[in-house]
Motif scaffolding. Sequence first.
Motif, PDB file in Angstrom:
ATOM      1  N   ARG A 152      53.777 -48.051  42.002  1.00 16.51           N
ATOM      2  CA  ARG A 152      52.403 -48.839  42.719  1.00 16.51           C
ATOM      3  C   ARG A 152      51.167 -48.047  42.245  1.00 16.51           C
ATOM      4  NH1 ARG A 152      56.254 -49.670  46.938  1.00 16.51           N
ATOM      5  NH2 ARG A 152      56.731 -51.739  47.038  1.00 16.51           N
ATOM      6  N   ASP A 153      51.523 -46.391  42.409  1.00 18.45           N
ATOM      7  CA  ASP A 153      50.405 -45.884  42.097  1.00 18.45           C
ATOM      8  C   ASP A 153      49.637 -46.060  40.888  1.00 18.45           C
ATOM      9  OD1 ASP A 153      48.360 -43.958  43.555  1.00 18.45           O
ATOM     10  OD2 ASP A 153      49.197 -42.548  41.879  1.00 18.45           O
ATOM     11  N   ARG A 154      50.523 -46.165  39.879  1.00 19.51           N
ATOM     12  CA  ARG A 154      50.341 -46.294  38.572  1.00 19.51           C
ATOM     13  C   ARG A 154      49.499 -47.683  38.025  1.00 19.51           C
ATOM     14  NH1 ARG A 154      51.260 -44.323  33.242  1.00 19.51           N
ATOM     15  NH2 ARG A 154      51.798 -46.012  31.576  1.00 19.51           N
ATOM     16  N   TYR A 155      50.397 -48.688  38.609  1.00 16.13           N
ATOM     17  CA  TYR A 155      50.124 -50.074  38.131  1.00 16.13           C
ATOM     18  C   TYR A 155      49.173 -50.829  39.153  1.00 16.13           C
ATOM     19  CZ  TYR A 155      53.727 -49.222  34.730  1.00 16.13           C
ATOM     20  OH  TYR A 155      54.416 -48.684  33.613  1.00 16.13           O
ATOM     21  N   VAL A 156      48.950 -50.331  40.320  1.00 16.68           N
ATOM     22  CA  VAL A 156      48.240 -51.026  41.322  1.00 16.68           C
ATOM     23  C   VAL A 156      47.128 -50.322  41.883  1.00 16.68           C
ATOM     24  CG1 VAL A 156      48.454 -52.517  43.515  1.00 16.68           C
ATOM     25  CG2 VAL A 156      50.256 -52.360  41.855  1.00 16.68           C
TER      26      VAL A 156
END
Length: 345
Positions: free
Chosen positions: A119-123
């Motif tokens: 989530r941190d990487r893509y959102v």
Amino acid sequence: MPAVTRIWAGATCMAAIAVLASSPVARADFVPGGKGTGSETQVEGSQSGGEISATAGAVVFNRSNNGSGPKAGPVTSATNWTPPACYYAPKYTPEQLQKYLEPIWEAGSTGYEWDAEQRDRYVEGHPYKDFNKDKAGEGYWWDSYVTPGREGDPGALDCDKPTFWVDENDDPPADIPQAITTEVLAQLAYAEIRVPTTEVDIAPNGTTKVNLPTWAWLDAVDFKPVSVTASVPLLGIQATTTAEPVSVQIDPGTPDAETYPASGVCEIQNGRIGEPYAKGKADETPPCGVKYLRSSGGDPYQLEATVTWKIHWTGTGVAGEQDLPDGTFGGEQDVVVQEIQAINR
């Protein structure tokens, strides 16, 4: 999802596509943004005029100029190099990646820590925000594919980078060597090359005599270049890999024999390898052939002829032909050698 899990899922998908490609319906196009979820490949098929194309993920192969027939087979690299067992290419639009990842996160099967990192990487913007939806139509999410037929190869696990974004008209990251480029397309096409098995014409045919020079040659009509074109229509790039025969290595199938020339390697000259035997040449040394020094007895010798193919490629944005490692492919045939000392012909 761990990289190994993603690769396993990709291998399963590629195996299904490989089955489709071998069927009469032999064209399958991957279309990011098409119907289906982000983890699916959209497929459609056709075959026309003997021109067959099939895909491996986002890569489309045109095999209409390839070798064919029941005995045709792949070349083996003459070096330790092998074509890539996996590669990276466009796989998702922003919406598709969201539809693929969010159900995995919601299921919680991959663990809170991994889901939070994703989530941190893509959102959350480290480095991507909201699946790059603000760039929809301006690029694609790239992910790994396993080359069909290489699912069990250890090299299939080399593509373990997380899904990454590439803008349209930009090159993929230079630090990911398996990312699709024109050169990687040429290497994938190398693996798709099929060449005819090598059964040389010999005289005397099938049965020869001890100490009698046996002529060997290859029919130039069947002995010609073959090629495969690999492309990624989404990226507008393609590469054509071509294999051309240059020589044949004659192995008599027994140490009790002499080859012509002594090296056993017959080079291509004037568009052919060797020279057909003609009446009146019984006392001449063949440019390509073998002389057996001992009878084969009850079992024929297995004469093996292995052709070396020079392989090169051309492609989008590349000036001139580029070399790839030579390839080899061979075949065996029975030769009966009789013990007769005096020969009249």
